[in-house]
Scaffold this motif. Structure first.
Motif, mmCIF file in Angstrom:
data_model
loop_
_atom_site.group_PDB
_atom_site.id
_atom_site.type_symbol
_atom_site.label_atom_id
_atom_site.label_comp_id
_atom_site.label_asym_id
_atom_site.label_seq_id
_atom_site.Cartn_x
_atom_site.Cartn_y
_atom_site.Cartn_z
ATOM 1 N N GLU A 268 -59.679 23.015 18.106
ATOM 2 C CA GLU A 268 -59.136 21.668 17.926
ATOM 3 C C GLU A 268 -59.489 21.119 16.544
ATOM 4 O O GLU A 268 -58.704 20.388 15.937
ATOM 5 N N ALA A 271 -56.996 22.651 14.217
ATOM 6 C CA ALA A 271 -55.666 22.077 14.424
ATOM 7 C C ALA A 271 -55.537 20.704 13.789
ATOM 8 O O ALA A 271 -54.447 20.320 13.346
ATOM 9 N N CYS A 274 -54.671 21.742 10.216
ATOM 10 C CA CYS A 274 -53.530 22.638 10.017
ATOM 11 C C CYS A 274 -52.213 21.865 10.072
ATOM 12 O O CYS A 274 -51.992 21.047 10.971
ATOM 13 N N SER A 328 -49.284 23.240 21.440
ATOM 14 C CA SER A 328 -50.214 22.537 20.558
ATOM 15 C C SER A 328 -50.498 23.336 19.298
ATOM 16 O O SER A 328 -50.394 24.571 19.284
ATOM 17 N N GLY A 329 -50.874 22.611 18.247
ATOM 18 C CA GLY A 329 -51.254 23.279 17.007
ATOM 19 C C GLY A 329 -52.467 24.161 17.194
ATOM 20 O O GLY A 329 -52.564 25.235 16.582
ATOM 21 N N ALA A 330 -53.411 23.723 18.025
ATOM 22 C CA ALA A 330 -54.605 24.526 18.274
ATOM 23 C C ALA A 330 -54.248 25.854 18.915
ATOM 24 O O ALA A 330 -54.791 26.904 18.556
ATOM 25 N N TYR A 333 -52.573 28.118 16.196
ATOM 26 C CA TYR A 333 -53.520 28.680 15.230
ATOM 27 C C TYR A 333 -54.392 29.737 15.898
ATOM 28 O O TYR A 333 -54.663 30.792 15.322
#
Length: 387
Positions: A268, A271, A274, A328-330, A333
């Motif tokens: 997190e 993210a 990012c 989610s971005g997390a 990634y």
């Protein structure tokens, strides 16, 4: 240093004139010669006509989110670190037509796009990129299913590799076992010729080692002198200097570490920084994800199917019926880093990272893959201590 310390392996020494001869021989034999050149403030890979197109006397400064060219060793042709582009685009096209269908009186006629037929000589392939080509070879030709388009281009490609004598600020190939020298046995490296640039009496020279039979034929056709022990020692020392100045290091146990940290709260944190832009996958020399798109013209007379590079950072990449499974971005990634550093071992028996540092240099916010791996190490240590 693998193979470059002995003068009895067919090694010879090239000056700029001999390199020019080598390029001319390749072009006369029908090869498109691709090499580094300075364009718009960066060292890019493009078709070259001769040695004068190479970035003589130019070096680079690379740090997280930063890339600049500056004056380097006068007349040195390869005195820079990994350029922004990898060589992947010449083997695995960023955008290509697979087939098209044309309406005729009797229906549609399908026409498969012909396989690539031209020959390419890649000049200046760094050790990390040479390892990346071998990884792509495994993915596209040695993993049970052969990609005929990749295979056709690869079979028509000659590789002239160049060992690194200068490490960039974001390089960490030494900790990945993929540089700055050609660490594999020469015969299995994938190169046809291996060059090492070094300086004697202020003049840059190239120690050339033939690897394949074709490489030996080419070197035998240019005006060069046999390498001496002093030449080999000077070249080896130049590569050792690059190893000593390596900018970064990947933790040795990163595959195990990432594999057991998939639920770690640190994802997190990453993210939050990012942007999800996909720059890291675009410049990565081993990322091979693609998407297939079908389209028709407005008249409905022609349809075609194209394959384009894709990125696991795009939201639609993981879309199944009902929506994306990594929203989610997390999650996105984590998918990229965990596949690259950990799950690639399960899939291919090796790491998917070669330590070129491009993802660090070209991340707009300077996210450092080696720093994120260290952060997982430190946080895991604190977690274990609390228990």
């Amino acid at each position: 240093m693998a193979g470059a310390t002995r003068p009895d392996d067919g090694a010879c020494v090239l000056d700029t004139g001999a390199l020019e001869q080598l390029i001319e021989l390749l072009r006369a034999d029908g090869y498109r010669v691709v090499g580094p050149q300075v364009t718009d403030g960066a060292i890019v890979l493009n078709t070259i006509a001769g040695a004068s197109d190479l970035p003589a006397g130019v070096t680079d400064d690379q740090e997280p989110g930063r890339y600049r060219l500056r004056q380097g060793t006068p007349e040195a042709l390869f005195g820079y670190a990994a350029p922004p582009q990898g060589w992947k685009r010449f083997l695995f096209a960023p955008d290509e037509t697979l087939w098209r269908a044309v309406r005729t009186e009797g229906g549609f006629r399908c026409e498969e796009e012909p396989l690539a037929s031209g020959r390419t000589a890649m000049l200046g392939v760094r050790p990390c990129d040479l390892r990346a080509v071998d990884i792509l070879d495994q993915v596209f030709t040695r993993s049970g299913v052969v990609d005929p388009r990749y295979q056709a281009r690869r079979a028509a490609t000659l590789i002239i590799a160049v060992e690194c004598t200068q490490a960039g600020g974001t390089c960490f190939c030494a900790s990945m076992g993929s540089g700055p020298d050609i660490v594999a046995d020469d015969a299995n490296s994938g190169a046809d010729i291996i060059l090492t640039e070094y300086t004697t009496a202020g003049a840059p020279l190239l120690l050339a080692r033939p690897v394949s039979g074709r490489g030996g034929e080419l070197l035998a056709s240019v005006q060069c002198r046999q390498a001496t022990a002093a030449d080999c020692e000077a070249a080896a020392e130049a590569v050792k200097s690059a190893a000593r100045s390596m900018g970064r290091q990947m933790p040795a146990d990163v595959a195990t570490l990432v594999g057991r940290s998939l639920d770690h709260p640190h994802w997190e944190d990453v993210a939050a920084r990012c942007l999800g832009c996909g720059n890291c996958t675009a410049v990565c020399p081993t990322c091979f994800c693609s998407t297939v798109e079908d389209s028709t013209d407005i008249a409905g007379t022609t349809a075609e199917r194209r394959r384009r590079w894709d990125s696991c950072f795009t939201r639609d990449f993981s879309t199944l019926h009902g929506g994306p499974i990594r929203s989610s971005g997390a999650a996105r990634y984590r998918q990229w880093l965990a596949h690259k550093l950990a799950h690639w071992w399960e899939q291919f028996g090796r790491s998917g990272c070669v330590g070129c540092g491009r993802c660090i240099t070209w991340c707009p916010v300077g996210i450092d893959i080696t720093a994120e791996a260290r952060a997982l190490t430190e946080r895991e240590g604190r977690t274990d201590a609390n228990h």
